[in-house]
Write a protein that holds these residues in place. Structure first.
Motif, mmCIF file in Angstrom:
data_model
loop_
_atom_site.group_PDB
_atom_site.id
_atom_site.type_symbol
_atom_site.label_atom_id
_atom_site.label_comp_id
_atom_site.label_asym_id
_atom_site.label_seq_id
_atom_site.Cartn_x
_atom_site.Cartn_y
_atom_site.Cartn_z
ATOM 1 N N SER A 38 40.469 67.730 43.091
ATOM 2 C CA SER A 38 39.565 67.391 41.985
ATOM 3 C C SER A 38 39.072 68.635 41.250
ATOM 4 O O SER A 38 38.717 68.563 40.076
ATOM 5 N N ARG A 43 38.394 66.207 34.787
ATOM 6 C CA ARG A 43 37.878 64.940 35.321
ATOM 7 C C ARG A 43 38.594 63.714 34.757
ATOM 8 O O ARG A 43 38.927 62.792 35.496
ATOM 9 N N ASP A 44 38.853 63.693 33.441
ATOM 10 C CA ASP A 44 39.510 62.521 32.858
ATOM 11 C C ASP A 44 40.939 62.362 33.376
ATOM 12 O O ASP A 44 41.417 61.241 33.544
ATOM 13 N N LYS A 47 40.668 60.960 36.943
ATOM 14 C CA LYS A 47 40.270 59.545 36.918
ATOM 15 C C LYS A 47 41.367 58.622 36.382
ATOM 16 O O LYS A 47 41.246 57.411 36.465
ATOM 17 N N ASP A 50 44.380 56.395 40.772
ATOM 18 C CA ASP A 50 43.666 56.091 42.004
ATOM 19 C C ASP A 50 44.194 57.077 43.043
ATOM 20 O O ASP A 50 45.370 57.459 43.003
#
Length: 128
Positions: A38, A43-44, A47, A50
């Motif tokens: 991560s 972040r996008d 995300k 999964d």
């Protein structure tokens, strides 16, 4: 009726996000590799998928003097190809990963949307 069912299944399958199963290196945990992965991705992008980060069972690790370690398989002698694979420990961990895949498929994730990767020892097991 059949067309409606097929359209519903196609919509469901296309709305399912891809699943990445990421395996940690020797001595680490699923939480540890999750933090690392991560930190590498915006972040996008993280995300958009999964993720599953399983942790290896703790077993005696011969290369660490037999100390209990979070490793995917045991190694005896060293890392060079001349040392034999400890097949039972590899198969045990491969089953653990296959169980994660089976559970995802049962939840509705198509196999074509599942990828398995890993870091170091986890990468070796993913290749298996």
């Amino acid at each position: 009726m059949r067309r409606a069912l097929m359209a519903s299944l196609a919509t469901t399958a296309s709305s399912v996000r891809p699943l990445v199963i990421m395996l940690h290196g020797s001595g680490d945990t699923g939480r540890g590799v999750e933090a690392w992965v991560s930190s590498l991705l915006p972040r996008d992008e993280f995300k958009a998928f999964d993720w599953e980060f399983p942790t290896a069972k703790i077993i005696p690790y011969t290369l660490n003097g037999g100390a209990p370690s979070s490793v995917w398989y045991d190694r005896v002698g060293g890392f060079e190809p001349r040392y034999p694979e400890q097949t039972p420990s590899v198969e045990r961990s491969a089953k653990q990963v296959l169980d994660v895949i089976d559970a995802a498929v049962k939840r509705g994730v198509p196999p074509s949307k599942i990828a398995v990767g890993g870091f170091s020892m986890g990468g070796n097991l993913a290749y298996q």
